[in-house]
Design an enzyme around this catalytic site. Structure first.
Site, short mmCIF file in Angstrom:
data_model
loop_
_atom_site.label_atom_id
_atom_site.label_comp_id
_atom_site.label_asym_id
_atom_site.label_seq_id
_atom_site.Cartn_x
_atom_site.Cartn_y
_atom_site.Cartn_z
N LYS A 110 4.10 -5.41 -10.13
CA LYS A 110 2.40 -4.57 -10.33
C LYS A 110 2.71 -4.50 -11.94
O LYS A 110 0.56 -5.09 -12.25
CB LYS A 110 2.90 -3.51 -10.18
N GLU B 247 0.60 4.97 -15.04
CA GLU B 247 -0.50 4.70 -15.22
C GLU B 247 -1.16 6.03 -15.47
O GLU B 247 -1.20 7.52 -14.53
CB GLU B 247 -1.32 4.65 -13.82
N HIS C 107 -0.06 7.14 3.02
CA HIS C 107 0.21 5.80 2.38
C HIS C 107 -0.09 4.47 4.29
O HIS C 107 -0.41 3.64 3.96
CB HIS C 107 1.14 4.99 1.85
N ARG D 228 -2.32 -11.03 1.45
CA ARG D 228 -1.90 -11.41 2.71
C ARG D 228 -3.18 -10.66 3.91
O ARG D 228 -4.14 -10.11 3.42
CB ARG D 228 -0.52 -10.26 4.20
C1 MV4 Z 1 -2.74 5.52 -7.70
C2 MV4 Z 1 -3.23 7.29 -7.64
C3 MV4 Z 1 -4.35 8.35 -8.31
N1 MV4 Z 1 -3.90 7.77 -9.85
N2 MV4 Z 1 -3.20 5.52 -8.63
C4 MV4 Z 1 -1.07 4.60 -3.43
C5 MV4 Z 1 -0.45 3.52 -2.60
C6 MV4 Z 1 -0.35 2.84 -3.79
N3 MV4 Z 1 -1.49 1.78 -3.53
C7 MV4 Z 1 -1.02 3.54 -4.41
N4 MV4 Z 1 -1.60 5.07 -4.59
C8 MV4 Z 1 -2.37 5.21 -5.71
N5 MV4 Z 1 -2.14 4.79 -7.17
C9 MV4 Z 1 -3.47 6.37 -9.98
N6 MV4 Z 1 -3.41 5.35 -11.12
C10 MV4 Z 1 -3.78 7.58 -5.79
C11 MV4 Z 1 -2.96 6.66 -4.93
C12 MV4 Z 1 -3.15 7.40 -3.72
C13 MV4 Z 1 -3.70 6.23 -3.19
C14 MV4 Z 1 -4.18 5.01 -2.71
C15 MV4 Z 1 -5.00 4.50 -2.30
C16 MV4 Z 1 -4.79 4.74 -0.61
C17 MV4 Z 1 -4.41 5.98 -1.11
C18 MV4 Z 1 -3.71 7.17 -1.59
C19 MV4 Z 1 -3.40 8.50 -1.33
C20 MV4 Z 1 -2.14 9.23 -2.71
C21 MV4 Z 1 -2.68 8.20 -3.36
#
Ligand code: MV4
Length: 500
Positions: free
Chosen positions: A117, A201, A236, A292
């Site tokens: 990442k 982040e 998630h 994917r």
């Molecule tokens: C985040 C975020 C808030 N701020 N990054 C969750 C899965 C991973 N792919 C990254 N995720 C998140 N990253 C920052 N800087 C909130 C999430 C997140 C989230 C993101 C996408 C879909 C569902 C989620 C559920 C909770 C938190």
């Protein structure tokens, strides 16, 4: 060099989906299956099948050597990894290529770059793709992490460089807590991924999750197929996805598409891929790229008319990507509900059992992508996704009404499922208005309460009635919509009988 024979290194609904695409293109398909999957729908859907090992995934669907042996046993010339299992494993992609076979996916290098990442964030920053403010290098010490966090602005999220999909994240509200959290996050990342590198982040408090579908060929063409709204999820795991995203500014939509194409170009992407973004206060930020086919690809297929899995096969066969102009404007609206063997009233606990009955909905605008049949044993060894119900409608509200109707027609007995949850979502005012964020499920506890809010006596009475009527989904949302059953003779029936 069109493909002749594709080995599908997967199971369940996505393996069936890939076999269907192969059949339509005149490509032979080969299923692999574990001892738990003898006679499974994905085996039936393919032209040939190879038993690769025991139920345990590490000895079957995740075993690279057994998969490559199966390829040579049947003379496959290509491998489709589906999603999950080895789909985003750069070593597997590399191994397939080393064996002289075609990996149906991007080059191993693109998988590896997007898989780290921090590398992904550097590539994106260099390509002018907006990323969430934070560090673009792994942080060597707690002190450096603190510095990066101060720059990003609290609250921050510590993430594992090797992570993704939500694993190994840690929210930190204040500077005082950072160094401790950094050590813990790093330890967790080492345990989970064998790689303790962590970066920081800024934490977005209530974003939407929107992603853009990409297709790129091996001749320099990169196109996007518009976006999907995927915010409705729990831990998630996405539950509902739709295309196009509701309540999205046209200008933002168009910039998302451009930026997603730039992201793909930055890693010399080839094949189908998804660029994920977080959206908050009209701003969007690159989150990660999934290299994917994704579970939710059908909603994009229904609004663009493009068969994404067929294009994966055609691109892998060397074809040039050519799509009609019409893909630029989505046609109507599509929604997908993930039907999984989980109990929405018990924290989405996996539910096991044997599928006793399966009646899938039909009629206009309805699609079922399934991986189960009556008799299928649903155990704990694999992903609980049983199938996906996908609908298309002229408008978003028409699609919601169609989904509600299709959910009512779907009869799936033997395990508890997410079906009653999905019914409740379709009726819920915020969803109906397109007011969603990643916190949607947590903000609507009535969707997952089941009998929790009921008095003990009322709950017991309701539960015992439901237990009789509908053995396997005893919960208030689970009562199948009753047709009005006239058990009493109506006035006209009595008159009719009197006449005889
Ligand atoms: C985040 C975020 C808030 N701020 N990054 C969750 C899965 C991973 N792919 C990254 N995720 C998140 N990253 C920052 N800087 C909130 C999430 C997140 C989230 C993101 C996408 C879909 C569902 C989620 C559920 C909770 C938190």
């Amino acid at each position: 060099m069109t493909l002749q024979k594709v080995l599908i290194a997967n199971r369940g609904e996505i393996a069936v989906r890939i076999a269907r695409a192969c059949r339509e293109l005149g490509i032979r398909s080969v299923a692999v299956y574990s001892e738990a999957d003898q006679g499974a729908p994905h085996v039936v859907a393919s032209d040939e099948a190879v038993l690769i090992g025991p139920a345990r995934a590490s000895e079957s669907y995740l075993d690279v050597d057994r998969l490559l042996n199966a390829c040579s046993a049947v003379g496959a010339d290509a491998v489709h990894p589906g999603y999950g299992f080895l789909a985003e494993n750069a070593e597997f992609a590399h191994g397939v290529e080393q064996a002289g076979l075609t990996f149906i996916g991007p080059p191993a290098a693109a998988i590896a770059e997007m898989g780290d990442k921090t590398v992904a964030r550097r590539r994106m920053t260099d390509a002018g793709v907006p990323v969430v403010p934070g560090s673009t290098e792994p942080l060597a010490t707690g002190a450096l992490a603190l510095e990066a966090a101060e720059l990003a602005g609290f609250p921050v999220l510590l993430k594992a460089a090797a992570g993704g999909g939500g694993k190994g994240m840690r929210i930190v509200d204040r500077a005082e807590e950072l160094e401790r959290a950094f050590d813990a996050a790093s330890r967790e990342a080492t345990q989970a991924f064998g790689d303790g590198r962590v970066y920081v982040e800024r934490f977005l408090q209530d974003p939407r999750h929107i992603e853009v579908q990409i297709l790129a060929d091996g001749h320099g063409t990169v196109l996007h197929l518009g976006e999907r709204e995927c915010s409705i999820q729990r831990r998630h795991q996405k539950l509902v996805e739709e295309a196009p995203a509701p309540n999205l500014d046209d200008d933002v939509r168009s910039r998302l598409g451009d930026v997603a194409c730039a992201a793909a170009r930055a890693v010399d992407y080839v094949g189908a891929g998804t660029v994920e973004f977080l959206l908050e206060d009209g701003e969007f930020y690159f989150l990660e790229m999934n290299t994917r086919i994704q579970v939710e690809h059908p909603v994009t297929e229904l609004v663009t008319g493009v068969d994404i899995v067929q294009w994966q096969l055609r691109i892998a066969g060397g074809e040039k990507l050519e799509l009609p102009e019409s893909v630029a404007v989505p046609d109507g609206h599509a929604i997908e509900c993930r039907i999984s063997g989980e109990d929405p009233y018990a924290g989405f606990l996996p539910s096991t059992g044997t599928i006793r009955e399966l009646e899938v909905p039909g009629g206009p605008g309805v699609r079922w992508d399934g991986g189960i049949a009556p008799g299928t044993e649903v155990g704990l060894e694999y992903d609980p996704l049983l199938g996906k119900l996908i609908v298309h409608g002229k408008t978003r509200l028409a699609a919601i009404a169609r989904m509600r109707r299709a959910l009512d027609e779907l009869a799936l007995h033997g395990v508890r499922t997410t079906i009653p949850f999905h019914r409740a979502v379709m009726d819920e005012p915020d969803f109906r208005a397109g007011r969603v964020s990643v916190r949607y499920v947590e903000r609507h506890p009535q969707l997952t309460d089941g009998l929790a809010g009921w008095s003990p006596d009322a709950a017991l009475a309701a539960a015992s009635i439901l237990e009789h009527r509908f053995r396997d989904t005893a919960s208030p949302g689970a009562v199948r919509p009753g047709r009005t059953q006239h058990t009493e003779r109506s006035a006209w029936q009595r008159r009719f009988e009197a006449d005889e």
